[in-house]
Design a protein around this motif. Sequence first.
Motif, PDB file in Angstrom:
ATOM      1  N   CYS A  57       2.707  24.692  27.990  1.00 31.63           N
ATOM      2  CA  CYS A  57       1.491  25.515  27.497  1.00 31.63           C
ATOM      3  C   CYS A  57       0.175  24.963  28.874  1.00 31.63           C
ATOM      4  O   CYS A  57      -0.430  24.094  29.068  1.00 31.63           O
ATOM      5  CB  CYS A  57       0.781  25.111  26.242  1.00 31.63           C
ATOM      6  SG  CYS A  57      -0.870  26.173  25.735  1.00 31.63           S
ATOM      7  N   HIS A  61      -2.871  25.073  28.807  1.00 33.10           N
ATOM      8  CA  HIS A  61      -3.683  24.951  27.948  1.00 33.10           C
ATOM      9  C   HIS A  61      -3.723  23.796  27.387  1.00 33.10           C
ATOM     10  O   HIS A  61      -4.716  23.241  27.417  1.00 33.10           O
ATOM     11  CB  HIS A  61      -4.248  26.247  27.230  1.00 33.10           C
ATOM     12  CG  HIS A  61      -4.524  27.266  27.332  1.00 33.10           C
ATOM     13  ND1 HIS A  61      -5.886  28.166  27.767  1.00 33.10           N
ATOM     14  CD2 HIS A  61      -3.847  28.227  27.627  1.00 33.10           C
ATOM     15  CE1 HIS A  61      -5.265  29.105  28.467  1.00 33.10           C
ATOM     16  NE2 HIS A  61      -4.776  29.188  27.881  1.00 33.10           N
ATOM     17  N   CYS A  62      -2.422  22.628  27.377  1.00 32.35           N
ATOM     18  CA  CYS A  62      -2.054  22.109  26.273  1.00 32.35           C
ATOM     19  C   CYS A  62      -1.780  20.447  27.295  1.00 32.35           C
ATOM     20  O   CYS A  62      -1.673  19.729  26.606  1.00 32.35           O
ATOM     21  CB  CYS A  62      -2.058  22.005  25.042  1.00 32.35           C
ATOM     22  SG  CYS A  62      -2.691  23.437  24.441  1.00 32.35           S
ATOM     23  N   HIS A  68       0.687  30.229  21.187  1.00 33.33           N
ATOM     24  CA  HIS A  68       0.672  27.922  21.355  1.00 33.33           C
ATOM     25  C   HIS A  68       0.593  28.427  19.557  1.00 33.33           C
ATOM     26  O   HIS A  68      -0.919  28.341  19.389  1.00 33.33           O
ATOM     27  CB  HIS A  68       0.164  27.699  21.979  1.00 33.33           C
ATOM     28  CG  HIS A  68       0.796  26.075  21.797  1.00 33.33           C
ATOM     29  ND1 HIS A  68      -0.281  25.143  22.505  1.00 33.33           N
ATOM     30  CD2 HIS A  68       1.242  25.367  21.052  1.00 33.33           C
ATOM     31  CE1 HIS A  68      -0.033  23.848  21.675  1.00 33.33           C
ATOM     32  NE2 HIS A  68       0.549  24.449  21.208  1.00 33.33           N
ATOM     33  N   CYS A  98      -3.566  25.580  20.934  1.00 36.24           N
ATOM     34  CA  CYS A  98      -4.681  26.628  20.710  1.00 36.24           C
ATOM     35  C   CYS A  98      -4.523  28.029  20.457  1.00 36.24           C
ATOM     36  O   CYS A  98      -5.689  28.931  21.065  1.00 36.24           O
ATOM     37  CB  CYS A  98      -4.917  26.241  22.448  1.00 36.24           C
ATOM     38  SG  CYS A  98      -3.847  27.249  23.040  1.00 36.24           S
TER      39      CYS A  98
HETATM   40 ZN   LIG Z   1      -1.766  25.678  24.163  1.00 37.37          ZN
END
Ligand SMILES: [Zn+2]
Lengths: 90, 998
Positions: free
Chosen positions: A6, A8-9, A59, A63
Motif C-alpha cells: 500500500c 500509504h501503509c 485497503h 487506510c
Molecule cells: Zn493503506
Amino acid sequence: MLYIKCPHCGMRSQNEFSYGGDATIKRPELGKEISDQDWDNFVYNRKSLRGKHWELWQHISGCRQWIKVERDTATHEIFKTLKANEEISL
Amino acid sequence: MTQSFRLESGGLINRDKKISFKFNGKNYFGYEGDTLASALIANGVHLIGRSFKYHRPRGFFGAGVDEPYAIVQLYRNGETEPNIKATEQELFEGLEAKSVNCWPSVNFDVGAINNFLKIFLPAGFYYKTFMWPKSFWYKIYEPFIRKAAGLGTASIKHDKERYEHKYEYCDLLITGSGPSGLASAYSAAKNGAKVILAEDKSRFGGTLLTSDVNIGNQSGKEWADSIVSELKEMSNVTVKNRSQVFGYYDHNMLVMSERISDHLPETKKYHPKQRLWYIRAKEVLISSGSIERPIVFGNNDTPGVMLSSAAKEYMKVYGVLVGKKPLVFTNNDSGYETAIEFKKNGVDPIILDTRKEPHSEIIEEAKNMNIDIKNSYVVVAAQGYKKVKSADIAKISDDKEELGSVENIKCDCICVSGFWTPTIHLASQSGNKTKFNEEIDAFVPGTSKQNEKTLGAANGIYTLEETLKDSFEKGNQLSKEITNIDNKVSFPNVVEKKSTVHDKFWCVPLPKGKNYKRFLDFQNDVAVSDIEIALKEGYRSIEHVKRYTTLGMATDQGKTSNLNGLQLVSKIENKVVPAVGHTTFRPPYSPVSIGAIVGREVGKHSKPTRKSPMHSWHEKNNAVFVDAGVWLRPRYYKRGDENLFEASKREAKNVRTNVGVCDVTTLGKIDIKGPDAAELLNRVYTNAWLKLPVGKARYGVMLREDGIVMDDGTTTRISEDHYHMTTTTAQAANVLSHLEYYLQLVWPDLNVNVVSTTEQWAGAAIAGPKSREVLKKLFPNSDVTNEGLPFMGYMEGDLFGVKAKIFRISFSGELAYEVNVESDYGYFMWEKIIEVGEEFGIQPYGTEALSTLRIEMGHVAGSELDGRTIPYDNSLEGLISKKKDFIGKRSLSRKAFAAEDRQKIVGVVPLDKKTSIPEGSHLVKDSNAPLPNPKLGYISASCWSVEHDNPFSLAILKDGKNMIGEKLFVMSPLKNKIIPVEIVSSHYVDPKGERVRS
Ligand SMILES: [Zn+2]
C-alpha cells in the motif's frame, strides 16, 4: 495470499484489501452525451487479460484508500503500486 | 503381550516410561517416544489394515510422512479422527486405534473378495463399470463403494478442541531440521536474522538420528542436539517441532501446521490442539530431505515389505526390529547401512544387490561383518498373505531383462531400497521449474520463481559434507544480505562413509507364467498392469494417466509411487522421464485437519457478532434475536407463551394504535463533511440535493453505474457543510466504499470527507400516533410540534442532559421520530423512552413487526432492492431527477429498462383473505398451465397486515402498473401451495401518506 504494498501503509497481506477491477477504465464525464456502445463499454465490457494488468484495490481494513496495482494475472507478480491520484503510465 | 521385537537396548525412546494402548480392541505396551507404528511392530503386529481397492492386507511401509499403508482411526479423549498415519502418531497413555478399510475385521475382510476378483478391477474400473444404469449409482454402487472403501470415518460430533491461527513474519523460514536445515539455520541465526526452523517430526535432526557419521568430535545426533539447544536459546530464532510446512503460496507465504496436543492423552487447559501458522518469509530454505523409493516386484505390497531406511529408523530411533530374518533388496549402498544395523543388533540379514560388482567403503564394511551378499540378484515376488514368509529370488541378467531360475528363501521381512527421491513438493508449489537429474534419476528444483532455495538431499545432494558446506554458506549469505552482519561459522570436520553409484534399476520383470501384482501406488492399489492398460487405451498425458488410474492420488500424494510411475510410462512410451514430466504438486504436502484450517472461526465465532448498546435491555426483556448481517437484532419480544406471529402482530398493532420503539442502531451511518458535500450527494443520489436546507432530511436512492438500485436511506443536512447519511444495515460497508471510490478516483476535485459513524450513534425509532407525546416528555425544552419539527425535519435536543439528534422520519408510515445519542448513552436513552412512554402504552418492537409495518406501507427494503431492480421496479421513478446527471442515470435509458411492460412493485392479497403467501413464490396467470408455466413475477415480502387483518404481500410483477385489480395465482412448488390472489396497490395502508405528516 498476495503481499501488496500500500503506497500509504507499506507491505500488507491481501486479506486487508478488497479488489476493485480494471484501473484503466475512465468514467465518462457527468452530463455528457454518450452512445449506447460507449456506455456499455464503460459499464460492462472488460478485457480478461493474461499478464500485466493495472487494477484497483482498496485497503479496506487499513487506510481505506483506493490504490492502483500493476499485477501479472498469471503469476501474481506485483510490479508497482500507485496512490489513487497517481497516473498510470502504460 | 510382550514386546518380542523390541531390542534389549538402544533407540531414543524412554524405556523407563511404559505406555499402554489399544489396537483393534487388544491391549499393548510401548514406551514413551514410540510412534503407534513402532510400538505395534515391537509387539509383532504387522497387519494393520486393508488396501483401498482390493482389500489386500496392509502392514507398514515407512516410518514417517511417506507412509502409504498404516492409516488408522484414532480415538483420543472421547473424540475420533480418521486418516491418522500410525507412523506419525506418537504414543500416549490410553491411545486407541482401529484399522480402517476392513469389514468385519482386519483378519477376515469381506472386501478381500475384490482381491480374488481383481481381474475385474483394472484401471478405470469405477469409471467403466459403475456408469450404467445411471439410476444404480446413488442407490447401489455409491453406498457400496462408500462402505467398502474409505480411510476411516469422520466424526459428526462438534469438535470440542480449539484450533488457532497465527500470522508470522521472518527473514528465513527453514523447513526441516536435518543436516541442511540445522546448518543453514545456525549460520543465519548467527548473523542475527529472524529465523523460523520447522521440523515435522517430534525429534530434531532428520537423517542425523539414523546415520553413522561424525561432525567435529561429535556423533551426528550429538551435533544436532547441540545446535538445536543453542538455537533455542537465541531470541531471534523460533524452533518448532511437530510442525509441518505444508503449503507454499503466492508472495512467499507459507502455511505450517503445528500439532501442539496430538501427542498428549488430552489437550491441556487453554492450549489449542493445533495451530496453523501463516508465515510470510523473506527467504525460504527448503531442507525437506528425500524419501527412499521402492523397487517394484511381485506382491510387493505384502506386510513385511518396507523401505530399508524405515527398517533402519525403527532400529536406531525406536529400538525395534521389523523382522528377525531380514532380506535387504537394494540397488544402492543405502541397503547396506540397514543390513549393517541388523547385524550390529545380532540379526543376520541377506543382501540382494541388483548391481554386479559394486565397491565402496560401506560395502567393504558389510563384507567384513560377514553379511551374506548376493550380487545381480532380485526379489521376484514376496510370498505370504498377511505377512512375508519367504521370497522368490533370482539372478538377473546384466541387461536386467532376463531372470535366472527362481529360488525360494525364508525371510520375515523384505527391506527395499531403490535409491532416493528429493522431496521437492514445496519448491514445486512455489512455482519452481523443476528439472530431471539423470545422476539420481529424480527431479530436483530448477529455476526459482519465488525467494526459495533448496538444500541438501531435497536438492539431490546426498553426501553430508557437501550438504553441510552448502547449507552453512546459503544460510550465511541470505541472512547477511538482510541483516548486514557477517559472523561466519567455521565449518566442522565431517566423517562419513563414501558410497558408490546406484543402479538405475527399478522394476523386476515377471517370471514366465507368473502374473504377480506389482504395485506402484500402495495406497490406491495401482499396479504396473493398470498403467499398461491406461496407456493401451490411449491415455498419454501423465496428468490423464494419473486421474484414470488414480496413481499418486491417494492421501500420500504418491510420495513413494510417483517416480516409479513415471519410469513405467517413459519405458512403455519410449520417452525419457523428463519428457513425460511429473504431475503438479499441490498443497497440502500431507493431510491437514479441517479443524486447523478453520481455526477459531467456527459456530458463533464464524463471523463477528455486533450488538447495539441496548442489547442487554433486549435480553432482559425476553427479546428473541435474529441475525441481521453480523448484527444481532431483536426479532420480537416474547410475552407469556406468544409465538413469533402473535408477538409481532401485537407489536405492529401497537405502533399503529399507540406508540412503539425499535432499536435502529444497526442502520449504517456515514458522516459527510466538506464544501462539496451537497455536490457529492447530488451525484450519488438520483434526486436533487443542492437545495436541501439545513435542518432538513431527505429520502434518497442511489444506483450502481448499471442502473440497479444499490441502496436507499435518508440523509440530513446538519449544518452548511455537514451531512448525516443513513444506509440500510446490510449495505453500510458497501456504500462507504462506493463513496470513497468516487471521491478518491473519479472526482478527486470534490472537497469532501466521509467516515463511518455507525458505531458512534445509538438509534431508537419512536413510531405511532402517540409518538409526539413521548417526544414531548423526552425533550420538554424543545418544540416538537408539527410546526416546530415538521415531517423530514431535524433538530438537536437535550435528553435529560444527554445531547441527542432528533430526526422526524418514518419507515413504519406512522408519525415517527428517530432519536440518536452517542453510543455510550444508548442504554440510558432507551430506558428513558420506555419510562416516559409507559403512560402512552409504548412497547418495544422487533424486526418482524418492523417488516410488517413497512410491507403494508409498500416501503421497499432489501428483499426488493435485491441487486436486480431499477427505481421504476420499486415505484421510485418519482425520485429520478430529469435535470441532473448522477451515477447510473445513463443506464436507465437502456432498452430493457425502459420497456413498456417493465416489472413493477404491486401488492398481493389472497382471495380468501386467510392463506399466508410464502415469500419467494411465483405469480402465474393459469395455475393449470403446462410446465414450464410462464412466470409473471415473484413475491418479495409477506406479512399479516395489522391494518386490514389479512395476509398481504409485495411482489415484483411484469407490467405491474397495468395489473392492479387482476386475479392471478401464487404458486409455491416448494411449499406445495397454489393460492388465488388479487393484485392491489403496493401502498396498502395510508396511500396518501397523511399519517407521517400529521
Ligand atoms: Zn493503506
